[in-house]
Design an enzyme around this catalytic site. Structure first.
Site, PDB file in Angstrom:
ATOM      1  CG  ASP A 481      -1.827   1.148   1.318  1.00 20.59           C
ATOM      2  OD1 ASP A 481      -2.700   1.256   0.443  1.00 20.59           O
ATOM      3  OD2 ASP A 481      -1.681   1.963   2.254  1.00 20.59           O
ATOM      4  CD  GLU A 518      -2.266   2.009  -3.548  1.00 17.11           C
ATOM      5  OE1 GLU A 518      -3.359   2.357  -4.028  1.00 17.11           O
ATOM      6  OE2 GLU A 518      -1.989   2.151  -2.346  1.00 17.11           O
TER       7      GLU A 518
END
Length: 880
Positions: A481, A518
């Protein structure tokens, strides 16, 4: 107990020698602590001081609990090494000051620190740099958390270099017991070894430490950041050996995983554990890890169908211990309303869900509490190691379905910081694990309290945690993340540590484990402000993929933060099937924008290669990096596998909901389904890995919710039985993130025609699986190098005359036509005249009757493809 530990700490402090350079003792009536911390202690002898803080010519001091130390300005400023390690300080022009503490640096770090000048300036001091300088080399070699020897005796270790005292609070059979821990001065690690009888006991650490924000020394009772098991609601850690055979489901040791698929060929289903089964009436363990072991339930059956078609990985949304869900079922509350009886466009559902959201069983889980323990709310019993056994059973169940397991990991922030009860790391080493801004405030650009993986021991925690999941839980991949908030070096260290795992030594082949994340570039770390980030452009060539927003936005239209959700794109009818919203512009403007989006789609089909050369829609010879995406290069990858394609994920509206906003409202359900398949297939048929949100192939809707992280089961559950609907029309989505779109959402949710029937759902799923089967059986869709892509992949009709809404791609012996327009389109590739092609046999014998009407005329090299269809043609052997 608190008084006892404080007394011990005071006694130890009295025994410590006074610093030789101290010029004045600290007084109990000193002023309150500064509200900021603008000076940074970088290493044993250097403090970085903001040039605008105080009068440069007046004396500067470091005032400590033990006394005051004069600082000497270094005329040459920060050294080149310091400037490289702290580029944001170098850019801001921080001055450098010399500290000579005569070897008392470690002692000083256990008390209050205040930077002062003689003209009245006072500020706090940030200490991560000096802690790394003094301790990281030794601490990095230490094993933290519970470690068992060959006789079953556990050693518990915690890094707490600024603590004045640390004790183990162990729950013995006779009651709580406080046991002193030994400090290793070189590493700052406190540890204690106990008998094998400690196994299964609960424990916490009592850490006596100075807390700058509180301005005093406190004793924090904290769980172990390296916990391997927890009691319910994370109240205590549990002394647990993950190698204990009792924690392994039958067959765990001999578990054989499906053959590893390289990242460049991976097809990934992103899945939330609770969403998967909580609404599945056929599941015996709804909402739990064990739902993946219910072979006859609808969800596992669907996963097996996807695996048979070529899906290789299931990506689980966060499944580590997180902070926001009551883990005991008796404490969980559900909505009190009859939600199903409310109108489809009502705001009553979301109000009712919101009323119990803080106490229900639902959250996405992006609020980490303990990074290396499975979340308890998904276990049948959240107390103790049962969650370990059942997480392993889930991994085993997925493997039995033909799927490997990816974990979504969130090391970029914590659920809380400071003295909050949900703060673990910051209550053990205040001011170290969290990233601090220049004024000493905790950075929150990730939505929560940011961590600082650039600091050695936070970076170590990331590596150690990932390795534990890989070795002890047989996890096959990790999705990071907000990976751009990590240093590139930290993610590469994870890769190196995994690569060192071998089946003979560790029971897993670490080199087969995939990594992606990400790579967004924002916040206080943006543009490599503090370190070289793990962003899209920086990770190119590493074999670690980043999500690509380029083709996502090109296919869907607009961007994820548009207030007007009706902005159309390539796969949602821009120009070729306009929805009439003025936001899309005039027909000429739509045509021009669509052609540019086609170039973005082409770049995506190449795997977002920066160096790939092709003709764009203006007729120019360009590279992928030359194509504009909101001021950035569309192509940024160095090799297939550097970029991950997707059309939807848990963030933002589901693909079905995005198309509901963007397609003309009168679009029939069958055509909506075809556009859904077209968008998913375009990502799946691209070079490199592709991801789709679980349920998208069955037209999953969240009733237009763009941020359903806390929207409960009502808005999030996947409905595998098409007779239950697809989730559309379950009420207006929660107000917090959706109010601006309600004027667009109300008429759509109220329209029963937008709730697809079983025919549309089953047709979409079957057609997608056919295309997935083609993608995973034709090797040309997973080319190994950028050179191979350049040689074998082309867009033969690219240029000024190409058809708006259609992309024709030649790939080795295949021709792929993506027709996003409503009408049949013909594409004549003159160079192929005389070459025999036929519709790929999977589609020719497949589930979609529309694509079976696709045709090819060998005499002219003309391909005819129905509207809203992706057709794959395969070259045939020449006659004679």
């Amino acid at each position: 107990m608190r008084r006892r530990l404080t007394a011990i700490a005071a006694a130890l402090a009295a025994l410590l020698p006074a610093a030789a350079a101290a010029t004045a003792p600290a007084h109990a009536d000193e002023p309150p602590p500064p509200k900021d911390a603008r000076v940074q202690w970088l290493d044993a002898h250097t403090l970085a001081w903001p040039k605008d803080l105080g009068t440069p010519t007046r004396p500067h001091h470091l005032t400590t609990t033990r006394g005051r130390y004069d600082l000497t300005r270094i005329p040459t400023g920060l050294t080149p090494a310091q400037r490289a390690a702290h580029p944001h300080l170098a850019r801001a022009g921080y001055e450098a000051f010399l500290l000579d503490a005569h070897g008392a640096e470690k002692e000083l770090l256990t008390g209050e620190l205040r930077a002062e000048t003689d003209d009245g300036v006072a500020t706090g001091v940030q200490i991560p740099g000096v802690l790394d300088d003094l301790y990281a080399a030794a601490a990095g070699k230490k094993a933290l958390g519970p470690v068992f020897d060959h006789r079953g005796r556990p050693t518990l270790s915690v890094w707490a270099p600024t603590a004045r005292h640390v004790a183990l609070e162990l729950d013995d059979r006779t009651g709580p017991t406080t046991i002193p821990m030994h400090r290793d001065d070189a590493s700052g690690v406190w540890s204690v070894t106990g008998p094998a009888a400690w196994k299964g006991r609960t424990y916490r650490y009592a850490v006596t430490v100075h807390v700058p924000s509180a301005g005093k020394t406190v004793t924090n009772h904290v769980t172990d950041p390296y916990s391997t098991a927890l009691t319910a609601d994370s109240a205590h850690s549990v002394v647990t050996d993950l190698a204990d055979p009792a924690l392994a489901p039958p067959g765990w040791r001999e578990l054989r995983k499906p053959k590893a698929v390289p990242l460049r060929a991976a097809q990934i289903q992103e899945l939330h554990i609770r969403d998967f089964s909580v609404a599945d009436r056929t599941s015996r363990h709804p909402g739990q890890y064990l739902a993946f072991t219910d072979r006859d339930a609808a969800g596992p059956r669907h996963l097996r169908e996807l695996a048979a078609a070529g899906t290789s990985y299931v990506h689980l949304l966060p499944a580590f211990d997180f902070a926001t869900v009551p883990e005991k079922k008796a404490a969980q509350q559900g909505p009190a309303c009859d939600l199903a009886a409310l109108p489809a466009d009502s705001d009553a559902q979301q109000k009712c869900v919101a009323a119990t959201a803080a106490h229900d069983a639902y959250n996405w889980g992006y609020d980490p509490l303990h990074y290396t323990v499975p979340e308890g709310s998904y276990a049948s019993d959240p107390d103790g190691p049962r969650r370990t056994l059942e997480f392993r059973a889930m991994v085993q169940g997925l493997a039995g379905a033909g799927l490997r397991t990816v974990m979504d990991v969130v090391y970029n922030h914590t659920a809380a910081a400071g003295q909050d009860d949900r703060s673990v790391l910051d209550r053990i080493v205040p001011g170290y694990y969290q990233r601090l801004l220049d004024d000493g405030a905790v950075a929150t650009s990730t939505c929560c309290a940011n961590t600082a993986p650039e600091h050695a021991m936070m970076g170590k925690l990331v590596v150690d945690s990932v390795v534990t999941w890989a070795k002890q839980y047989k996890v096959d991949g990790f999705r990071f993340d907000l990976m751009g908030h990590h240093p590139k070096a930290n993610i590469l260290a994870v890769r190196k540590a995994l690569d060192a795992l071998t089946p003979a030594k560790d029971g897993v082949d670490g080199r087969s484990i995939v990594l992606y994340g990400e790579g967004w570039n924002f916040g206080e770390v943006a543009d490599d402000a503090r370190f070289v980030q793990a962003t899209q452009k920086n990770m190119a060539g590493t074999g670690i993929a980043t999500f690509s927003d380029r083709s996502r936005d090109a296919l869907r239209g607009g961007g994820p933060f548009d207030d007007d959700p009706r902005v159309q794109g390539f796969a949602s009818g821009l120009y070729t099937d306009p929805n009439g919203d003025p936001v899309n512009g005039t027909p000429d403007q739509q045509r021009a924008r669509l052609l540019h989006l086609q170039d973005l789609v082409k770049v995506g089909l190449t795997g977002h290669l920066a160096g790939y050369r092709f003709t764009d829609t203006s007729g120019k010879d360009v590279r992928g990096a030359d194509v504009d995406y909101n001021g950035q290069p569309a192509g940024y990858a160095a090799a297939p596998g550097d970029a991950l394609n997707y059309a939807d994920a848990h963030d933002n509206e589901s693909l079905y909901d995005a198309l509901a906003y963007k397609l003309p409202q009168a679009t029939p359900a069958a055509d909506r389904a075809r556009m859904q398949v077209l968008a998913m297939a375009t990502t799946a048929l691209s070079q490199g890995p592709a991801l789709s949100q679980a349920g998208s192939d069955v037209l999953r809707s969240k009733s237009l919710d763009r941020n359903s992280y806390d929207s409960g089961d009502w808005f999030n559950a996947i409905h595998w039985d098409c007779h239950d609907g697809n989730g559309f029309g379950r009420g207006l989505p929660p107000a917090a993130d959706n109010t601006a779109k309600w004027p667009y959402a109300r008429p759509l949710l109220a329209d029963p025609a937008l709730r697809p029937g079983c025919d549309a759902v089953t047709a979409a799923s079957a057609a997608y699986r056919d295309l997935l089967r083609i993608r995973t059986t034709e090797k040309a869709f997973a080319l190994p190098t950028a050179d191979a892509v350049q040689q074998q992949l082309s867009f033969p009709l690219a240029g000024r005359d190409e058809t708006p809404g259609v992309v024709t791609m030649r790939l080795g012996g295949l021709v792929v036509v993506v027709n996003a327009t409503p009408a049949t389109q013909t594409q004549t590739v003159a160079a192929l005249a005389g070459t025999r092609y036929a519709l790929h046999p999977v589609q020719a014998r497949g589930a979609d009757p529309v694509v079976r009407s696709a045709a090819y005329a060998a005499g002219t090299g003309t391909f005819a493809v129905p509207g809203r269809t992706v057709a794959v043609f395969r070259q045939q052997a020449q006659e004679g």
